[in-house]
Design a protein around this motif. Structure first.
Motif, mmCIF file in Angstrom:
data_model
loop_
_atom_site.group_PDB
_atom_site.id
_atom_site.type_symbol
_atom_site.label_atom_id
_atom_site.label_comp_id
_atom_site.label_asym_id
_atom_site.label_seq_id
_atom_site.Cartn_x
_atom_site.Cartn_y
_atom_site.Cartn_z
ATOM 1 N N LEU B 245 -5.014 -3.820 3.667
ATOM 2 C CA LEU B 245 -4.891 -5.224 3.243
ATOM 3 C C LEU B 245 -4.293 -6.072 4.365
ATOM 4 C CD1 LEU B 245 -3.468 -4.767 -0.388
ATOM 5 C CD2 LEU B 245 -5.766 -5.513 0.232
ATOM 6 N N ASP B 246 -4.590 -5.727 5.608
ATOM 7 C CA ASP B 246 -4.003 -6.487 6.706
ATOM 8 C C ASP B 246 -4.508 -7.929 6.752
ATOM 9 O OD1 ASP B 246 -6.396 -5.289 7.227
ATOM 10 O OD2 ASP B 246 -6.010 -4.849 9.328
ATOM 11 N N ASP B 247 -5.661 -8.187 6.134
ATOM 12 C CA ASP B 247 -6.193 -9.552 6.126
ATOM 13 C C ASP B 247 -5.455 -10.459 5.144
ATOM 14 O OD1 ASP B 247 -7.348 -7.955 4.085
ATOM 15 O OD2 ASP B 247 -8.850 -9.508 3.758
ATOM 16 N N VAL B 248 -4.674 -9.851 4.235
ATOM 17 C CA VAL B 248 -3.904 -10.665 3.289
ATOM 18 C C VAL B 248 -2.411 -10.336 3.391
ATOM 19 C CG1 VAL B 248 -5.745 -11.165 1.645
ATOM 20 C CG2 VAL B 248 -4.468 -9.035 1.429
ATOM 21 N N ARG B 249 -2.011 -9.801 4.500
ATOM 22 C CA ARG B 249 -0.608 -9.556 4.806
ATOM 23 C C ARG B 249 0.003 -8.482 3.903
ATOM 24 N NH1 ARG B 249 2.158 -15.293 5.612
ATOM 25 N NH2 ARG B 249 3.138 -14.278 7.371
ATOM 26 N N GLY B 250 -0.742 -7.404 3.716
ATOM 27 C CA GLY B 250 -0.239 -6.282 2.932
ATOM 28 C C GLY B 250 0.694 -5.407 3.766
ATOM 29 N N ASN B 251 1.061 -4.251 3.210
ATOM 30 C CA ASN B 251 1.991 -3.347 3.889
ATOM 31 C C ASN B 251 1.389 -2.784 5.173
ATOM 32 O OD1 ASN B 251 3.831 -3.663 1.864
ATOM 33 N ND2 ASN B 251 3.532 -1.635 0.958
ATOM 34 N N THR B 252 2.247 -2.482 6.117
ATOM 35 C CA THR B 252 1.801 -1.772 7.317
ATOM 36 C C THR B 252 1.706 -0.278 6.975
ATOM 37 O OG1 THR B 252 4.067 -1.349 8.031
ATOM 38 C CG2 THR B 252 3.046 -3.413 8.778
ATOM 39 N N PRO B 253 0.962 0.485 7.780
ATOM 40 C CA PRO B 253 0.911 1.934 7.540
ATOM 41 C C PRO B 253 2.305 2.566 7.612
ATOM 42 C CG PRO B 253 -0.844 1.285 9.029
ATOM 43 C CD PRO B 253 0.011 0.069 8.827
ATOM 44 N N GLU B 254 3.163 2.029 8.465
ATOM 45 C CA GLU B 254 4.533 2.567 8.573
ATOM 46 C C GLU B 254 5.276 2.359 7.250
ATOM 47 O OE1 GLU B 254 3.146 0.497 10.842
ATOM 48 O OE2 GLU B 254 2.700 2.091 12.270
ATOM 49 N N GLU B 255 5.114 1.181 6.654
ATOM 50 C CA GLU B 255 5.764 0.929 5.366
ATOM 51 C C GLU B 255 5.225 1.885 4.306
ATOM 52 O OE1 GLU B 255 7.028 -3.704 4.961
ATOM 53 O OE2 GLU B 255 4.894 -3.351 5.267
ATOM 54 N N SER B 256 3.911 2.130 4.363
ATOM 55 C CA SER B 256 3.326 3.052 3.383
ATOM 56 C C SER B 256 3.922 4.446 3.520
ATOM 57 C CB SER B 256 1.804 3.103 3.547
ATOM 58 O OG SER B 256 1.248 1.860 3.191
ATOM 59 N N MET B 257 4.111 4.908 4.751
ATOM 60 C CA MET B 257 4.722 6.228 4.944
ATOM 61 C C MET B 257 6.167 6.229 4.445
ATOM 62 S SD MET B 257 2.929 8.729 5.835
ATOM 63 C CE MET B 257 1.724 8.040 4.756
ATOM 64 N N GLU B 258 6.808 5.074 4.576
ATOM 65 C CA GLU B 258 8.181 4.965 4.065
ATOM 66 C C GLU B 258 8.188 5.179 2.544
ATOM 67 O OE1 GLU B 258 10.576 4.804 6.183
ATOM 68 O OE2 GLU B 258 12.180 4.710 4.695
ATOM 69 N N THR B 259 7.143 4.678 1.874
ATOM 70 C CA THR B 259 7.082 4.861 0.411
ATOM 71 C C THR B 259 6.976 6.350 0.059
ATOM 72 O OG1 THR B 259 4.661 4.685 0.205
ATOM 73 C CG2 THR B 259 5.917 2.635 0.119
#
Lengths: 175, 660
Positions: B245-259
């Motif tokens: 969702l980078d086109d709508v300012r979603g989470n970065t892959p790093e944030e996803s790994m943090e989850t």
């Protein structure tokens, strides 16, 4: 059967312009209906602005799938400006988006707009035409602002009630 | 010591030797699962609109339970709020009240009857929910990008806490219903992912802010669900490894790994790696994405957390997941669509019957149907969602054994042939070609993954051979053959005929099959006549070879016959490959330099071309009169009846095979 390009293009052009004019006039016909139903105490300008708001909200929802943030803020603002100019062009205007001097600032300029002419036929004040244009664009931005989490605004800087000169609207990121 | 629910010994099965990593046990929390196979929770719209489980839903799950041969079998995600804001599908199972427990127990019992591990999934559909009510709920009021979904309303702090409680209560009902493992769905735009994403969570209370704040409700859910599940029932979560969702300012892959790390800290016993959102502009699971395209995400997850990692996403065949498990880059092979197409897929792998697998063709028709409030169906599997109907699952032996002559060895003819032969009929399939497959011989050459369509023919060939179908290839059926053979029934599966351009002697005309089959040469500027799937396929085939291609057809939109979940991909590919498409048009005239196109509303314009490719199809009437005049029972199937697509051919063939 031979193909006559001039004939085909002129037919297409004529029908396009007729359709644009009918759509514009129908908007003001509906305004008449709304005023009659609302009664003599209603404020015509208030009704016009409400209509512009409702239309803008719906148009704005249609923009959401087409906009994206991949080119960053500057690219996004130009994409949005071009979309607004494009919407105006579909209505028969001759509009374009230009990058402003400040970061994220875009000017939408329109050199020719048929809507004041339609409005005149229905005795609509030119001030209302200009205010409704501004309101419609502002309501388009409402959902776009929330969706992309960026406060956007657009303001009318100059109107051309009789089609002379240039409309100018300033699109910018609100503080 | 982890608990093993059912003993399975795979040692004597050929599949366990071929894929040793798939058929070895794994501990998930305190539960031992005998193998590494999981049917992942999938909505199927088979339940009642009030959320109660139906016979169809139970039998659907029984078959998947049988398929996983002792592995994990998850029922669809349940919605948990009485207001039904979390209900995303009209046939989604409910679990917001104890009254649902007996129905849910029927599913657990059906899975247990197959000695498989029964999984329960909690799924508030959030942004994709509110299918029966006017307004959805979520962390913030972010407008919908797709108009098909309902407007959102921001949940109050108290409502978030209530939502956490609803998850915990529903989990308790799952435990009471007898499920063995619990899963929280945090994928593709559902409520949990709405809370996690910076795109949809703009809250300023403890449930918003940075990634820890956005995970707060998830942590509370995990801890609450763990409490009601106790030590013996593992709790897992499906989480986005990349939202796309980078086109709508979603989470970065790093944030996803943090989850992932936060979920592990909160106590989950496994994580299922998922990818993308419903609203994402990137394709993830359609046929144009190569098999194994996303396996690096499972590997990355393994590098970030210690709990077992599961993943689906274009892992349709056993070889790759077996290899990944062997390399410690994956722990469990998940499947949805491969087991929609063939519920016994892993069982056939285990038994060494891979050639009997009906492979998914990644068309996403199953998903498209769900969003249109229709029951699950499968493009390639006519039995899907009919598991509760014995006549579909095992068509009964015929009362009268007949001699059946099938004309055409394409997908419709082959499907009909083996089903009829299994029922006791004597079936002979004729084809004027020297090989089976019909028009799929050529259609499989269209780009963006159409070669996978051929797996249908591979399957049908094996089934025909096992059912004793006789083939007479290289033999064109004539009136004389029918009169000589005088079968009891004739099935015409002859494929379509192609609409020619009348009055043309100026421009070269070739057939779509000859172009895709490499038998016809085209010039530098080509018009493809017919804007359904065959026209799109050949247009892309030619455009990729550098031919200037224009697609023209009478349908209002190109790809009218392609399901919406795949059609958007073709529209993008046509644009990317520079194919100009004119829809709702006719070819009015052929000139020395090309054609004159006439639009539905009477406009005319020229298109330059040196070759016209015919892909517009009509029903095939040949042989019908002869068969009817001889008084022979007649059936027409597939494109010969009405030109459609592979799915229609297969479904037609199966149903006539059942009836004849």
């Amino acid at each position: 059967m031979s193909f006559d390009a001039e004939k085909e293009i002129s037919k297409l052009w004529r029908n396009l312009h007729s359709a644009q004019a009918e759509i514009g006039k129908t908007y003001y016909r509906w305004r008449q209906v709304a005023l009659e139903i609302a009664g003599p105490d209603a404020d015509p300008r208030e009704i016009g602005l409400k209509a512009a708001y409702v239309i803008g909200k719906d148009v704005g929802k249609g923009l959401l799938p087409r906009l994206n943030w991949l080119k960053g803020e500057e690219g996004f603002m130009m994409m949005l400006g071009r979309s607004l100019a494009g919407l105006w062009n579909v209505e028969g205007a001759q509009a374009m988006a230009e990058k402003g001097e400040k970061p994220g600032e875009v000017f939408i300029k329109c050199a020719r707009d048929p809507w004041p002419t339609y409005a005149k036929e229905f005795d609509v004040p030119m001030e209302e035409v200009a205010a409704c244009r501004e309101k419609m664009f502002q309501s388009i931005l409402e959902d776009v602002s929330v969706f992309f989490n960026i406060p956007l605004n657009i303001e009318l800087e100059k109107a051309i009630p009789r089609g002379e000169g240039m409309w100018v609207l300033r699109l910018y990121k609100a503080e | 010591m982890a608990k093993l629910l059912y003993e399975w010994d795979y040692s004597s099965y050929p599949g366990a030797k071929a894929y040793p990593n798939l058929f070895k046990p794994i501990d998930i929390g305190n539960l031992t699962v005998p193998n590494r196979i999981k049917y992942a929770a999938t909505e199927e719209n088979l339940n009642a609109r009030d959320g109660f489980v139906t016979d169809s839903g139970v039998e659907y799950m029984r078959w998947r339970g049988r398929g996983v041969v002792g592995g994990l079998c998850f029922m669809q995600g349940v919605y948990m709020d009485e207001a039904a804001k979390g209900q995303g599908y009209v046939g989604q199972a409910g679990a917001w009240h104890d009254k649902y427990v007996p129905g849910l127990a029927r599913i657990a019992e059906a899975i247990h009857a197959e000695k498989a591990v029964a999984g329960f999934q909690l799924m508030d559909c959030g942004r994709v929910g509110a299918v029966e009510v006017p307004e959805g709920h979520g962390p913030s009021t972010v407008p919908q990008r797709l108009r098909v979904f309902k407007p959102m309303k921001e949940m109050t702090n108290a409502e978030v806490k209530e939502m956490v409680k609803q998850h915990v209560d529903a989990a308790r009902r799952g435990v009471e219903a007898g499920f063995d493992i619990m899963e929280i769905s945090g994928i593709v735009g559902y409520l949990i992912s709405n809370f996690i994403s910076s795109y949809t969570n703009r809250r300023t209370d403890e449930y918003g802010g940075d990634i820890r704040g956005r995970m707060q409700s998830v942590v509370e859910i995990i801890q609450g669900v763990k409490d009601v599940c106790g030590p013996d029932i593992p709790v897992g979560i499906r989480l986005c490894s990349e939202e796309l969702l980078d086109d709508v300012r979603g989470n970065t892959p790093e944030e996803s790994m943090e989850t992932y790390k936060i979920a592990e800290e909160a106590g989950v016993d496994y994580i299922s790696v998922t990818l993308g959102w419903q609203e994402s502009i990137y394709p993830v699971i359609s046929r144009d994405i190569p098999m194994g395209n996303w396996t690096h995400l499972a590997k990355r997850a393994k590098e970030n957390v210690k709990v077992p990692i599961q993943m689906a996403y274009r892992l349709f065949k056993p070889g790759l997941p077996d290899e990944l498990i062997g390399k410690n880059e994956l722990d469990i092979w998940e499947m949805c669509r491969p087991m929609i197409a063939d519920p016994l897929m892993p069982k056939k792998v285990l038994e060494g019957k891979e050639d009997e697998i009906r492979h998914c063709v990644a068309c996403n028709l199953c998903l498209a149907r769900l969003f249109r409030d229709a029951p699950m169906t499968c493009y390639i599997n006519p039995v899907c969602a009919h598991e509760a109907e014995p006549v579909f699952v095992a068509p009964p032996k015929a009362d009268d054994e007949k001699e059946i002559l099938i004309v055409g060895a394409g997908p419709a003819g082959l499907e009909c042939a083996y089903v009829a032969a299994q029922r006791g009929h004597e079936v002979t399939v004729y084809d004027k070609r020297d090989e089976i497959g019909g028009t799929l011989n050529e259609a499989q050459n269209a780009p963006y993954g159409d070669d996978e369509l051929w797996t249908c023919i591979d399957y049908q060939k094996v089934m025909c051979e096992k059912a004793g179908v006789e083939f007479k290839l290289g033999t064109e059926v004539t009136d004389d053959i029918i009169e000589d053979e005088m079968p009891d029934s004739v099935v015409l599966a002859t494929g379509p005929v192609y609409t020619d351009i009348q009055g043309n002697d100026k421009v070269k005309v070739v057939n779509v099959l000859d172009v895709l089959g490499g038998r016809a040469q085209v010039g530098k500027k080509v018009v493809v006549w017919g804007n359904r799937k065959p026209g799109i396929g050949v247009s892309l085939h030619l455009a990729q070879k550098g031919v200037k291609t224009t697609l023209i057809g009478r349908e209002k939109t190109a790809g009218f016959d392609v399901n919406p979940s795949f059609k958007w991909r073709y529209m993008i590919y046509l644009r990317q490959n520079g194919v100009m498409a004119y829809n709702d048009c006719m070819i009015e005239e052929v000139t020395e330099t090309g054609i004159i196109v006439k639009t539905y509303d009477g406009y005319r314009f020229p298109v330059e071309c040196d070759t016209i490719v015919l892909s517009d199809r009509q029903a095939n009437e040949s042989l019908k009169k002869t068969v009817q005049s001889e008084g022979i029972e007649l059936f027409v199937v597939g494109d010969a009846l009405v030109p459609r697509n592979l799915s229609s051919a297969v479904h037609d063939g199966y149903r006539i095979g059942m009836r004849i």
